[in-house]
Write a protein that holds these residues in place. Structure first.
Motif, PDB file in Angstrom:
ATOM      1  N   ARG A  13      21.300   2.394   4.667  1.00 32.77           N
ATOM      2  CA  ARG A  13      20.025   1.711   5.107  1.00 32.77           C
ATOM      3  C   ARG A  13      18.703   2.460   4.401  1.00 32.77           C
ATOM      4  NH1 ARG A  13      21.156   1.340  11.718  1.00 32.77           N
ATOM      5  NH2 ARG A  13      22.693  -0.413  11.388  1.00 32.77           N
ATOM      6  N   ARG A  14      18.733   3.824   4.463  1.00 35.50           N
ATOM      7  CA  ARG A  14      17.606   4.424   3.660  1.00 35.50           C
ATOM      8  C   ARG A  14      17.665   4.019   2.160  1.00 35.50           C
ATOM      9  NH1 ARG A  14      19.660   9.511   6.428  1.00 35.50           N
ATOM     10  NH2 ARG A  14      20.547  10.128   4.385  1.00 35.50           N
ATOM     11  N   ALA A  90       1.868  14.763   4.094  1.00 35.79           N
ATOM     12  CA  ALA A  90       1.392  13.838   4.990  1.00 35.79           C
ATOM     13  C   ALA A  90       2.732  13.061   5.646  1.00 35.79           C
ATOM     14  CB  ALA A  90       0.813  12.594   4.051  1.00 35.79           C
ATOM     15  N   ALA A  91       2.398  12.658   7.066  1.00 33.31           N
ATOM     16  CA  ALA A  91       3.683  12.088   7.770  1.00 33.31           C
ATOM     17  C   ALA A  91       3.964  10.751   7.342  1.00 33.31           C
ATOM     18  CB  ALA A  91       3.207  11.890   9.133  1.00 33.31           C
ATOM     19  N   ALA A 211       0.317  -1.223   1.810  1.00 29.19           N
ATOM     20  CA  ALA A 211      -0.270  -0.149   2.506  1.00 29.19           C
ATOM     21  C   ALA A 211       0.003  -0.258   3.937  1.00 29.19           C
ATOM     22  CB  ALA A 211      -1.576   0.275   2.259  1.00 29.19           C
ATOM     23  N   ILE A 212      -0.396  -1.561   4.456  1.00 29.86           N
ATOM     24  CA  ILE A 212      -0.188  -1.815   5.897  1.00 29.86           C
ATOM     25  C   ILE A 212       1.417  -1.996   6.306  1.00 29.86           C
ATOM     26  CG2 ILE A 212      -0.519  -3.874   7.658  1.00 29.86           C
ATOM     27  CD1 ILE A 212      -3.068  -4.316   6.292  1.00 29.86           C
ATOM     28  N   LEU A 213       2.181  -2.372   5.303  1.00 32.60           N
ATOM     29  CA  LEU A 213       3.515  -2.712   5.928  1.00 32.60           C
ATOM     30  C   LEU A 213       4.155  -1.380   5.876  1.00 32.60           C
ATOM     31  CD1 LEU A 213       4.615  -5.728   3.668  1.00 32.60           C
ATOM     32  CD2 LEU A 213       4.367  -5.567   6.125  1.00 32.60           C
ATOM     33  N   PRO A 218       9.058   4.670   9.420  1.00 29.15           N
ATOM     34  CA  PRO A 218       9.011   5.792  10.229  1.00 29.15           C
ATOM     35  C   PRO A 218       8.431   6.980   9.219  1.00 29.15           C
ATOM     36  CG  PRO A 218      10.863   4.438  10.750  1.00 29.15           C
ATOM     37  CD  PRO A 218      10.253   3.688   9.608  1.00 29.15           C
ATOM     38  N   PRO A 219       7.795   7.967   9.750  1.00 26.49           N
ATOM     39  CA  PRO A 219       7.399   8.922   8.899  1.00 26.49           C
ATOM     40  C   PRO A 219       8.664   9.633   8.542  1.00 26.49           C
ATOM     41  CG  PRO A 219       6.051   8.826  10.903  1.00 26.49           C
ATOM     42  CD  PRO A 219       6.993   7.851  10.981  1.00 26.49           C
ATOM     43  N   ARG A 220       9.835   9.906   9.011  1.00 26.76           N
ATOM     44  CA  ARG A 220      10.741  10.739   8.742  1.00 26.76           C
ATOM     45  C   ARG A 220      11.220  10.129   7.424  1.00 26.76           C
ATOM     46  NH1 ARG A 220      16.198   9.818   9.872  1.00 26.76           N
ATOM     47  NH2 ARG A 220      15.540   8.328  11.334  1.00 26.76           N
TER      48      ARG A 220
END
Length: 243
Positions: A13-14, A90-91, A211-213, A218-220
């Motif tokens: 998935r990643r 940055a997250a 950018a919005i998408l 998720p930050p991770r």
């Protein structure tokens, strides 16, 4: 479900998310590159080409044009450096980088004075350098967003390794940035022919949409797209001799 199978599913998935993001950003880069080339008459992300053209311009006795191209090289390097600075700790690194790209493209789009054409050119080049910090690798595999020469080289090496029976992991992913660049370039060229410099507003809108998408990724997962220095240095620290 075993733990190993679950890890494989998560990794898949990643990888899929990374591929989609790379394709989308490469499309943006290709669209910007084609539009910028037609508007400014010089490359905005192909710095190898600008280096050669600067050398030819010097040989032809055109130092002013050569100076502009060499300035573009500096702006591209500065854009890459700025991208790392913006994304540092940055997250949501991809979101922050694409937001910066959007601001630079909007700045370029508002410049309509022919006397400021070089400034507009440099703003686009800076944006193209900046965008490279959005994604640096997919599951450890290096990925370039605007410099597809390296991607094609790695793709070719992957073909060679596959033929000799020693395939490199996920080498086929290297073709993704090129596909994004060429499709975005075709779109950008057609739009520039129809809209002229106004195409920059469409490029800016696309950058803002991406950018919005990415904000909702998720930050991770966004942090995993960043380059991480190997930990070998820590492992190789000398130990104190026994007493």
């Amino acid at each position: 479900m075993t733990r190993e199978r679950r890890r494989r599913i998560i990794r898949k998935r990643r990888t899929g998310l990374g591929i989609v993001l790379v394709a989308a950003i490469s499309f943006l880069a290709g669209m910007t590159d084609a539009a910028g080339l037609l508007i400014a008459g010089s490359f905005v992300s192909f710095m190898s080409g600008n280096t050669t053209r600067a050398a030819v311009a010097l040989a032809d006795g055109k130092p002013a044009y050569a100076g502009i191209l060499l300035g573009a090289l500096l702006m591209f390097v500065a854009g890459n450096a700025l991208g790392i600075i913006i994304a540092h700790n940055a997250a949501r690194r991809a979101f922050r980088v694409l937001a910066g790209v959007t601001v630079l493209l909007a700045f370029a789009a508002v410049i309509t004075d022919p006397d400021l054409a070089t400034l507009q050119f440099y703003a686009i080049v800076l944006a193209m350098g900046l965008v490279n910090a959005a994604v640096e690798h997919i599951e450890g595999l290096p990925i370039g967003l605007t410099y597809v020469t390296g991607a094609l080289s790695r793709f070719g090496k992957g073909i060679g390794s596959w033929i000799v029976g020693a395939p490199r992991p996920d080498w086929s992913l290297q073709i993704v940035p090129w596909l994004g660049m060429v499709s975005g370039g075709i779109c950008g060229a057609f739009l520039e022919r129809a809209l002229g410099a106004g195409v920059l507003w469409l490029v800016c809108a696309l950058s803002a949409a991406l950018a919005i998408l990415t904000f909702f990724i998720p930050p991770r997962l966004q942090r995993r797209l960043a380059h991480r220095a190997p930990l070998q240095a820590a492992k190789m620290r000398p130990t104190k001799p026994g007493l």
